[in-house]
Design an enzyme around this catalytic site. Structure first.
Site, mmCIF file in Angstrom:
data_model
loop_
_atom_site.group_PDB
_atom_site.id
_atom_site.type_symbol
_atom_site.label_atom_id
_atom_site.label_comp_id
_atom_site.label_asym_id
_atom_site.label_seq_id
_atom_site.Cartn_x
_atom_site.Cartn_y
_atom_site.Cartn_z
ATOM 1 N N LYS A 187 40.895 43.482 39.376
ATOM 2 C CA LYS A 187 41.479 42.133 39.305
ATOM 3 C C LYS A 187 42.746 42.081 40.154
ATOM 4 O O LYS A 187 43.525 43.054 40.168
ATOM 5 C CB LYS A 187 41.787 41.803 37.844
ATOM 6 C CG LYS A 187 42.202 40.360 37.586
ATOM 7 C CD LYS A 187 42.378 40.103 36.090
ATOM 8 C CE LYS A 187 42.731 38.680 35.757
ATOM 9 N NZ LYS A 187 42.845 38.441 34.309
ATOM 10 N N SER B 70 40.224 34.552 32.583
ATOM 11 C CA SER B 70 40.666 34.513 33.952
ATOM 12 C C SER B 70 40.112 35.633 34.828
ATOM 13 O O SER B 70 40.211 35.548 36.046
ATOM 14 C CB SER B 70 42.189 34.576 33.985
ATOM 15 O OG SER B 70 42.648 35.813 33.444
ATOM 16 N N SER C 276 40.718 37.010 28.433
ATOM 17 C CA SER C 276 40.347 36.996 29.848
ATOM 18 C C SER C 276 39.458 38.133 30.324
ATOM 19 O O SER C 276 39.007 38.100 31.464
ATOM 20 C CB SER C 276 41.600 36.949 30.714
ATOM 21 O OG SER C 276 42.064 35.632 30.782
#
Ligand code: GLN
Length: 482
Positions: A79, A154, A178
């Site tokens: 990420k 996310s 997330s």
């Protein structure tokens, strides 16, 4: 070699038997990225040469007959709020568009030492604020199972990349769901570790009392291997726990018969999509067939959870994001030539709407005159929610629920309604408030083929039970690599 079907064990077998080199395995994933990334847009940027060089190093070890580290040649996606030295770390934000990380996050240093390869940095909601990856300042990511649908967020880029076969596994971050919610939307496994289990050093902070880094993978065993590699005390993060890291891979083989699975009375009410209810009910039956006992538990403060989380998370975000002022990192807009003008214009140009909304609300709840009414009250409610879980988990080994009340939704469906987006986090945010671990497991599909996830929550530092039950569940349901 179909990268979508590779597990960490299979990568090792290919290398050990000499059926593929680490460079070939890496290249197969780079090819998959070239093929699938243009339509899914899971990745923001990549350094293919660096990944191939890491792979070549593994091949040199093999040639020299040296023992290979545990994750040798395993391609991972990271990420874009986790620092990899020398690569950009944008957090999905214009304000960090050209920011290059100066050091490796502890999780990256550990994975590097374990031999894994970093094949790309994943798209995300800006500063991890969102549940659909539509808040990325660059572009939304699409669900690889149905391109008109969101991959969740996310960590939507991480989940989409794993589901599409661009990497064997990924790292995400989970402040309020997330990792788990995008795992659920993309049909993969996602683990949010106990607060303190994994070092946050090198993770760009959103809500420092809530954030945890964790793995996404296509099987529970792979998630267990990745968690084992990144977990443990780190002197760079004072909140990382000193507790020894158990052997998660060994733990998943233990029997699950007799485990008590708690079903919160407050969760299985109206508001869950019928197709989600149907798949979760079938999943709970499966747990019973595995010998688990279903017991009802109470989480009486559930109705305050969303409000509590958003007050705490926004307050922490407003403090953490004050460092992005045009002076030290990333974007600088000079404005009319004054210092405050530079701050204002940099932040105005650099942050997107959702981030601005949170900074404004977070600053409001922390301001004197409102602090007691909002922030202090939220902290007290947080304690009550934590106590709810302590009581419930005294009666049950794990707590089961849907990961999300709905299946994946269409791009654009909720992006203009922040409240609707916030409400969809109801089942995931409480684990972060309580600091307990959670896992999302694939649990079948809707009639149109969209993935549904089952969430299990556990006691502090009891990731073993979540992984062990998850492993038995995915085998019994035939959900792995599906
Ligand atoms: N969807 C939640 C939020 O927008 C959780 C995000 C996260 O876990 N990073 O805050």
């Amino acid at each position: 070699m179909d990268p979508r079907e590779l597990t960490i064990d299979q990568v090792r077998l290919l290398l050990d038997r000499g059926e593929a080199s680490a460079v070939e395995i890496c290249q197969a994933h780079l090819d998959c990225i070239a093929q699938r990334n243009p339509e899914t847009r899971a990745l923001l940027h990549q350094d293919a040469a660096a990944a191939l060089e890491q792979a070549a190093q593994i091949d040199r070890l093999r040639k020299a007959g040296q023992p290979l580290p545990p994750l040798a040649g395993v391609p991972l996606v990271i990420k874009d709020n986790i620092s990899i030295r020398g690569q950009r770390c944008t957090c999905g934000s214009k304000i960090l568009e050209n920011y290059q990380a100066l050091y490796d996050a502890t999780v990256i240093a550990r994975l590097r030492a374990a031999g894994s390869l970093f094949v790309g940095k994943a798209n995300m909601d800006e500063f991890a604020m969102g549940s659909s990856t539509e808040n990325s300042a660059f572009f939304p990511t699409r669900n690889p199972h149905a391109l008109d649908y969101v991959p969740g967020g996310s960590s939507g880029g991480s989940a989409a990349a794993v589901a599409a076969g661009m990497a064997v596994g990924a790292l995400g971050s989970d402040t309020g769901g997330s990792i788990r919610q995008p795992a659920s939307f993309c049909g993969v496994v996602g683990v949010k570790p106990t607060y303190g289990r994994v070092s946050r050093y090198g993770l760009v902070a959103f809500g420092s009392s809530l954030d945890q880094i964790g793995p996404l993978a296509r099987t529970v065993k792979d998630a267990a291997r990745l968690l084992g590699a990144i977990a443990g005390r780190d002197t760079h993060d004072a909140t990382s726990a000193t507790l020894a890291v158990p052997d998660y891979v060994a733990a998943i083989e233990n029997p699950v018969k007799g485990l008590k699975v708690g079903l919160p009375r407050q969760y299985f009410k109206a508001g869950i999509a019928p197709e989600v209810t149907a798949r979760i009910q079938a999943g709970l039956k499966l747990l019973e067939q595995l010998g688990c006992e279903l017991v009802e538990v109470d989480l009486p403060h559930t109705e305050y959870a969303i409000a509590c989380y958003y007050v705490v998370a926004m307050a922490e975000a407003s403090s953490n994001l004050s460092r992005f002022d045009g002076v030290r990192y990333g974007l600088r807009v000079h404005g009319e030539g004054t210092l405050t003008g530079m701050y204002r214009e940099t932040r105005d140009a650099g942050f997107g709407n959702e981030v601005k909304r949170r900074i404004i609300l977070g600053t409001f709840v922390l301001s004197s005159g409102y602090y007691d009414a909002y922030y202090l009250k939220a902290q007290k409610v947080r304690t009550l929610i934590k106590q709810d879980f302590e009581k419930a988990l005294a009666k049950a080994d794990v707590i089961a629920s849907p990961t999300s009340p709905t299946p994946p939704f269409r791009l654009g469906e909720k992006s203009s309604d922040p409240l609707a987006m916030y409400l969809s986090d109801i089942f995931t945010i409480t684990a972060n408030l309580a600091g307990i671990p959670g896992i999302s497991l694939p649990c079948g599909r809707t009639s149109s083929g969209l993935p549904i996830g089952l969430q299990l929550l556990g006691k502090h530092f009891d990731e073993c039970t979540l992984l062990r039950l998850g492993h038995a569940f995915e085998i019994a349901g035939g959900f792995a690599l599906n």
